[in-house]
Design a protein around this motif. Sequence first.
Motif, short mmCIF file in Angstrom:
data_model
loop_
_atom_site.label_atom_id
_atom_site.label_comp_id
_atom_site.label_asym_id
_atom_site.label_seq_id
_atom_site.Cartn_x
_atom_site.Cartn_y
_atom_site.Cartn_z
N SER A 82 -9.99 31.48 4.84
CA SER A 82 -10.81 32.55 3.91
C SER A 82 -11.59 32.16 2.96
O SER A 82 -12.60 32.07 2.48
N ASP A 94 -16.04 35.52 9.41
CA ASP A 94 -15.23 35.25 9.57
C ASP A 94 -14.22 36.01 10.28
O ASP A 94 -13.92 37.16 9.76
N GLU A 95 -13.56 36.01 11.86
CA GLU A 95 -13.41 36.42 12.68
C GLU A 95 -14.05 37.48 12.91
O GLU A 95 -14.01 39.05 12.46
MG MG Z 1 -9.22 34.96 6.59
#
Ligand code: MG
Length: 264
Positions: A54, A166-167
């Motif tokens: 991240s 991000d995911e």
């Molecule tokens: Mg992360």
Amino acid sequence: MRDISQSKGRVEIDNVLIRFKGRQGPVTALERTSHTLEPGTFTALIGPSGCGKSTLMNAIAGFVQPAEGTLRLDGRPISGPSPEVGVIFQQYALFPWFTALGNVRFGLKQFRLSRQEEIARARAALEEVGLGAHADKYPQQLSGGMKQRVAIARTFAVEPKVLLMDEPFGALDAQTRLIMHELLLSVWRRHRPTVLFVTHDVDEALLLADHVQVMSQAPGRLIRHYPLTQARPRSLGRSGDDLLKIRDEILGLLHPKTLLADTL
Ligand code: MG
Ligand code: ADP
């Protein structure tokens, strides 16, 4: 607004090192890293929790400044957030007081379009993700998958050169994820931004990406690169498939024992 025919989106990560202030002094969140994301490619980034995935995304998005090194987009240093770089998180980040259409329109405000054009663009973006009939619904009236489609529509409506995810599908059930994979690939093919997609799901990385980058344990660095040339849609079902071999290798790299050995 960007002319898609001239689209670029080369991201250069040049000797970037990122630190945060910790309670006991500075903490390295991302080890010195160099890598280039070529325009229009789809890269999946996979690595153990806390390794800096991240952090790397936030730096490319312009939210975090590196302590050392430089990030460039098409040759220009990244100095802060810009509409050229779109971001989609696991949490949908929709405004609850706006409808689906209102959320997509909000993303377009920066372009100061006429009201008519803004609405037309927002509607087209919702149509593209199959939500044309739900434009007037509020986020709380939509399922998780539908909310994430609104987020995708909002991002693509702006035509970013780079899309950071991000995911993004981490909170969705398996069935919805598969639908979202197809949707994302079709929208990506049409607009062709450079995608960096963080996931901790090896299968998801192998089904979607044309480059898989594996990161080490914290502080992270890129330790392995797998270029994938298999035609999509892909499946991991057949034994002996190249993808299954790569999957075993990556799972081996991410295994706690391997990660531990790496630090010794
Ligand atoms: Mg992360
Ligand atoms: P990942 O996304 O791979 O799980 P992160 O990039 O979120 O990892 O975090 C990498 C490291 O940096 C972790 O040790 C995390 O605690 C630390 N970190 C991330 N953001 C901050 C911040 N804003 N302030 C301090 N430390 C941070």
